[in-house]
Design a protein around this motif. Structure first.
Motif, short mmCIF file in Angstrom:
data_model
loop_
_atom_site.label_atom_id
_atom_site.label_comp_id
_atom_site.label_asym_id
_atom_site.label_seq_id
_atom_site.Cartn_x
_atom_site.Cartn_y
_atom_site.Cartn_z
N CYS A 75 0.83 -1.21 0.00
CA CYS A 75 0.00 0.00 0.00
C CYS A 75 0.87 1.25 0.00
CB CYS A 75 -0.93 0.00 1.21
SG CYS A 75 -2.25 -1.24 1.13
N ILE A 76 1.95 1.23 0.74
CA ILE A 76 2.86 2.39 0.77
C ILE A 76 3.47 2.62 -0.60
CG2 ILE A 76 5.04 3.23 1.71
CD1 ILE A 76 4.28 1.86 4.35
N VAL A 77 3.87 1.55 -1.27
CA VAL A 77 4.44 1.70 -2.62
C VAL A 77 3.40 2.28 -3.58
CG1 VAL A 77 5.32 0.41 -4.60
CG2 VAL A 77 6.15 -0.12 -2.30
N LEU A 78 2.19 1.78 -3.50
CA LEU A 78 1.15 2.25 -4.42
C LEU A 78 0.75 3.70 -4.15
CD1 LEU A 78 -1.16 -0.91 -4.46
CD2 LEU A 78 0.19 -0.03 -6.37
N LYS A 79 0.78 4.11 -2.90
CA LYS A 79 0.34 5.46 -2.54
C LYS A 79 1.52 6.38 -2.21
CE LYS A 79 -4.04 4.13 -2.54
NZ LYS A 79 -5.06 4.66 -3.47
N TRP A 80 2.72 6.02 -2.63
CA TRP A 80 3.90 6.77 -2.21
C TRP A 80 3.85 8.23 -2.62
CZ3 TRP A 80 7.21 7.06 1.33
CH2 TRP A 80 8.36 7.82 1.19
N SER A 81 3.41 8.49 -3.82
CA SER A 81 3.37 9.89 -4.28
C SER A 81 2.44 10.72 -3.40
CB SER A 81 2.92 9.95 -5.73
OG SER A 81 1.63 9.38 -5.88
N GLN A 82 1.33 10.13 -3.00
CA GLN A 82 0.39 10.83 -2.12
C GLN A 82 0.99 11.00 -0.72
OE1 GLN A 82 -3.43 8.86 -1.94
NE2 GLN A 82 -3.89 9.74 0.06
N ILE A 83 1.65 9.99 -0.21
CA ILE A 83 2.25 10.07 1.12
C ILE A 83 3.37 11.11 1.15
CG2 ILE A 83 3.57 8.75 2.84
CD1 ILE A 83 2.04 6.26 1.91
N ARG A 84 4.18 11.12 0.11
CA ARG A 84 5.34 12.02 0.08
C ARG A 84 4.90 13.48 0.08
NH1 ARG A 84 8.92 11.52 -5.16
NH2 ARG A 84 6.93 12.29 -5.96
N LEU A 85 3.81 13.78 -0.62
CA LEU A 85 3.37 15.18 -0.73
C LEU A 85 2.77 15.69 0.58
CD1 LEU A 85 1.77 15.20 -4.30
CD2 LEU A 85 3.93 16.24 -3.59
N ARG A 86 2.12 14.81 1.33
CA ARG A 86 1.45 15.26 2.56
C ARG A 86 1.91 14.42 3.75
NH1 ARG A 86 -4.75 16.40 2.32
NH2 ARG A 86 -4.05 17.38 4.26
N TRP A 87 3.23 14.32 3.89
CA TRP A 87 3.76 13.43 4.92
C TRP A 87 3.43 13.92 6.33
CZ3 TRP A 87 7.32 15.45 8.32
CH2 TRP A 87 7.95 16.66 7.94
N ARG A 88 3.27 15.25 6.52
CA ARG A 88 2.95 15.76 7.85
C ARG A 88 1.57 15.29 8.33
NH1 ARG A 88 5.76 20.00 5.48
NH2 ARG A 88 7.60 20.71 6.65
N PHE A 89 0.65 15.12 7.38
CA PHE A 89 -0.70 14.68 7.75
C PHE A 89 -0.67 13.29 8.39
CE2 PHE A 89 -4.21 11.92 6.44
CZ PHE A 89 -5.27 12.54 7.07
N TRP A 90 0.31 12.48 8.01
CA TRP A 90 0.34 11.09 8.44
C TRP A 90 0.96 10.91 9.82
CZ3 TRP A 90 -1.70 7.47 4.98
CH2 TRP A 90 -1.97 7.97 3.70
N LEU A 91 1.69 11.91 10.32
CA LEU A 91 2.47 11.71 11.53
C LEU A 91 1.60 11.37 12.74
CD1 LEU A 91 5.20 14.48 11.28
CD2 LEU A 91 5.41 12.03 10.83
N LYS A 92 0.60 12.19 13.04
CA LYS A 92 -0.20 11.98 14.23
C LYS A 92 -0.99 10.66 14.19
CE LYS A 92 -3.61 14.21 17.22
NZ LYS A 92 -4.43 15.42 17.45
N PRO A 93 -1.74 10.37 13.10
CA PRO A 93 -2.47 9.08 13.09
C PRO A 93 -1.55 7.88 13.16
CG PRO A 93 -2.63 10.19 10.97
CD PRO A 93 -2.06 11.18 11.92
N ILE A 94 -0.35 8.00 12.57
CA ILE A 94 0.57 6.87 12.62
C ILE A 94 1.07 6.64 14.05
CG2 ILE A 94 2.88 6.12 11.93
CD1 ILE A 94 2.30 7.19 9.15
N LEU A 95 1.31 7.72 14.77
CA LEU A 95 1.74 7.58 16.17
C LEU A 95 0.65 6.93 17.02
CD1 LEU A 95 3.60 10.97 16.77
CD2 LEU A 95 4.61 8.69 16.59
N ILE A 96 -0.60 7.37 16.82
CA ILE A 96 -1.71 6.77 17.57
C ILE A 96 -1.88 5.30 17.17
CG2 ILE A 96 -4.19 6.88 17.98
CD1 ILE A 96 -4.03 9.89 17.52
N ALA A 97 -1.76 5.02 15.87
CA ALA A 97 -1.89 3.64 15.40
C ALA A 97 -0.78 2.77 15.98
CB ALA A 97 -1.85 3.60 13.88
N SER A 98 0.42 3.33 16.10
CA SER A 98 1.53 2.58 16.70
C SER A 98 1.22 2.24 18.16
CB SER A 98 2.82 3.38 16.61
OG SER A 98 3.16 3.65 15.26
#
Length: 755
Positions: free
Chosen positions: A444-467
């Motif tokens: 999923c990361i490979v498929l959505k990499w372009s989207q993740i790279r552009l808005r990487w700050r958006f992912w930080l908080k949910p990823i920490l909670i998910a961890s």
């Protein structure tokens, strides 16, 4: 001295050899037959059935396709006397004595082609004694036995682990894959040829008919009343509309029908009970959990109640497995319908697969994948059992779906749902679940990499909670271990049997050793069983469609990711000492989303390539652009449709009906056990203890009938010594003891031992 597979065995002094005899089994006896039965593990193969079927066209076709005559076949016999070759035979005849020259220096060289079922060669001595060399790849041994000249007791002269050399078995796996690719090319060639002929027929012979129909419709055209169906959709709601936008209603109907069929298997053919050691352990643990406990106190005389994969440790009784499967079964236990849970999970799992494939591809691929899944005997009969695979894949698939929704909609609760589902999947099948999650998340990361790279700050908080949520599941797992084994790092499974682990070397598994060669044997058996049982199609055609997106050059990145997940998940079992084949290659059940997706994708691509290629050929031969000159619509790939219809017919006409026969009155025991299960599951006894001295029969059939507290109307114990009966009376006062006896025809009798 005997050299086999790089292993030298000393047979001792054997006398003067006179004849060589190459034993050969019945030609219909193979490890896995075309109806999914086997002769080596579950011992379900019906030899008489196949002897009658052996002359049928369908059996002959399957036998030719698999080259069954080339399995476990003796080849290239060479007899060397005093360093000179005296006899060379490329295809020695089995069961025919081969004379050996009289000499003190004799060498015999022989090869066993594609070893499958056990094979034995015998050397007969001048004094009529004999030496037998047996090669058994399934049970992992080479053995030399000696029979004296008076045909007395046979003794073991030498024994060694087999196999050691990985190259021959790697060649067998490569051969399987190469033959599958060749059949993929054959399918492609047949469809291209058929569609070219179909296109010429369509445009040359039917053009006038089509034009006449168009003119007639045009002439008859008039005011029409268009009936709108929007009101139907509005009645069923936006949820149904969104669902059918991704999956055709036909697939949803197939899901409903499949759910009913799997329920029928679970209740009627399986009697609503488990039939394998692992399933018995899950079932027993679910009973414990249903009482609000993780373990139950040991009963009186616990040695008389040996449960399969059930530990008796520190005064507690509990199963060796992670808790996910048993916890999921608990609502069914409370409702008195435990056999409903896994069919429901399996049905929802297929629905989740369809939604994921609709996200990656389109409605067509998703619909076809679901239909293939509902028609899969492998899916149907495993999803009706009490094993962990359907439940684990249910959690994993919906975790995957929730992750994709999070990446698409950015709603954080989808990510939290994903972690919860993934965590439950890992608590159901730990190592398999972790590997599966790692592969899918990476994809999923490979498929959505372009989207993740552009808005990487958006992912930080949910990823920490998910961890943090993920760490909660790690803590649950460690706490589960600590409560049961008193060591957070020691799982109940390792406590039960420490050699049960992944890896190579000595001291691993119940064979005592695991090698790369034996791992490749497992892989060959898993692929063989998968090719038979996945769809019920002719052998090499089962996986042939998986290769089509790649050999046609139309594979997309998601195709490569699914293929990589499939290869890694399958190849990982090379490192496990046992193949685990039961109800098909159950260890590969977690690869089902990848298999269904790639198969459906291959079928769609096959039809598209067939039509497009035939259209181009027709247009070229007509020296014009066909689309501009003709108003006839482009036909769908008739050849692909006929091919698919024929394959489905192989399943629906032969394989699936055969499964209903094989699993009728199913016990899980080898086929030579005949049992009146109605008399066992519904005994006319009250406040009784039933005992048996048959250990296998007790663990597979009788133990699941016990409650953990042993307070049920009938208690089942493993006891054959009458001296134990008095102790049972003392431990369970007021109960009458009956010896369960089973006659050769399966009739069950309860004989009182108190009379």
């Amino acid at each position: 001295m005997v050299d086999v597979d790089g292993t030298r065995l000393d047979a001792g002094h054997i006398g003067e050899p006179r004849f060589l005899l190459l034993a050969n089994a019945n030609p219909v006896v193979h490890e896995y037959q075309m109806d999914g039965t086997d002769s080596t593990n579950n011992l379900t193969l019906d030899q008489a059935y196949f002897e009658n079927l052996a002359t049928s066209p369908y059996y002959l076709f399957q036998s030719w396709m698999r080259d069954l005559d080339g399995t476990s076949a003796w080849r290239d016999l060479q007899i060397v006397k005093s360093q000179q070759v005296t006899n060379t035979t490329s295809r020695p005849v089995p069961n025919t004595p081969i004379a050996l020259p009289a000499t003190t220096a004799l060498e015999v060289h022989l090869q066993l082609q594609r070893p499958e079922t056990p094979r034995t060669l015998s050397v007969i001595m001048a004094d009529q004694s004999s030496v037998h060399i047996t090669v058994n790849r399934n049970d992992r041994y080479i053995q030399i036995t000696r029979t004296p000249r008076d045909f007395g007791a046979t003794t073991v002269a030498a024994h060694a682990f087999f196999p050691q050399d990985p190259l021959p078995f790697a060649a067998m796996v490569v051969s399987f894959l190469a033959r599958t690719l060749l059949w993929s090319l054959a399918i492609l060639g047949v469809v291209l040829l058929g569609d070219v002929l179909n296109t010429f027929l369509w445009h040359s012979l039917l053009r006038r008919c089509w034009e006449a129909i168009r003119r007639r419709k045009k002439d008859e055209a008039g005011p029409r009343r268009v009936v709108q169906s929007a009101w139907i959709i509005s009645m069923v709601g936006r949820g149904w509309k969104a669902l059918t936008a991704q999956i055709h209603p036909i697939a949803l109907f197939c899901l409903a029908a499949s759910f009913c069929f799997v329920l029928w298997i679970a209740k009627v053919q399986y009697h609503g009970l488990p039939h394998i050691y692992d399933a018995n352990a899950y079932f027993f643990a679910a009973k414990i959990y249903a009482h609000g406990q993780l373990a139950t106190p040991l009963p009186p005389m616990p040695q008389l109640f040996p449960g399969p994969f059930v530990l008796q440790f520190a005064g507690k009784w509990f199963a060796q497995y992670p808790p996910g499967t048993a916890l999921t079964l608990v609502p069914g236990m409370w409702l008195g319908l435990p056999w409903v849970i896994e069919p429901l999970c399996g049905t929802l799992m297929l629905l989740g697969c369809g939604l994921i494939l609709a996200h990656f591809y389109n409605r067509q691929v998703a619909t076809l994948a679901i239909i293939l899944g509902t028609l899969s005997p492998f899916y149907s009969y495993l999803a009706a059992s009490y094993l962990s695979h359907a439940i684990a894949l249910f959690y994993l698939v919906w975790g995957w779906w929730a992750l994709l929704r999070f990446m698409q909609d950015r709603a954080r609760w989808y990510l939290y749902l994903s972690i919860i589902c993934f965590g439950l999947g890992a608590l159901t099948r730990d190592l398999v679940g972790i590997l599966w999650i790692g592969l899918v998340v990476s994809g999923c990361i490979v498929l959505k990499w372009s989207q993740i790279r552009l808005r990487w700050r958006f992912w930080l908080k949910p990823i920490l909670i998910a961890s943090g949520l993920a760490l909660c599941f790690v803590a649950l797992s460690l706490g589960y271990n600590l409560f049961l084994t008193h060591n957070a790092l020691l799982s109940p499974r390792s406590l039960f049997y420490a050699p049960d682990k992944w890896g190579f070397g000595s001291g691993i598994g119940f064979y005592g050793q695991h090698t790369l060669a034996s791992g490749l044997v497992n892989l060959d058996e898993l692929l063989t069983s998968l090719a038979i049982d996945l769809y019920g199609w002719p052998f090499y055609l089962t996986l042939a469609f998986v290769a089509l997106p790649f050999i046609t050059g139309r594979a997309r990145l998601v195709d490569w990711i699914l293929l990589l997940c499939l290869v890694i998940m399958t190849g990982a079992y090379v490192g496990y000492f046992y193949h685990g084949i039961y109800l098909g290659p159950r260890y590969l059940f977690e690869t089902l989303p990848f298999l269904l997706g790639l198969t459906a994708r291959g079928i769609i691509i096959l039809g598209t390539v067939g039509v497009q290629t035939s259209t181009r050929i027709y247009s070229y031969l007509r020296k014009a652009n066909m689309r501009q000159r003709l108003s006839v619509p482009e036909p769908w790939s008739l050849t692909t449709g006929l091919l698919l219809a024929g394959l489905l017919a192989c399943n629906l006409v032969y394989y699936l009906p055969r499964q209903t026969v094989i699993y009728q009155n199913y016990t899980g025991l080898p086929s030579y056990y005949k049992l009146d299960l109605n008399a066992i599951y519904h005994p006319q006894l009250h406040n009784a203890i039933v005992v048996t001295g048959d250990y296998n029969f007790y663990e597979v059939v009788l133990f699941p009938l016990n409650d953990p507290d042993l307070h049920s109307n009938v208690v089942y114990a493993f006891a054959s010594d009458p001296a134990l009966y008095a102790q049972l009376h003392k431990a369970f006062p007021g109960r009458k003891i009956y010896q369960l006896n089973v006659s050769n025809n399966g009739t069950v009798q309860y004989q009182s031992v108190d009379d």
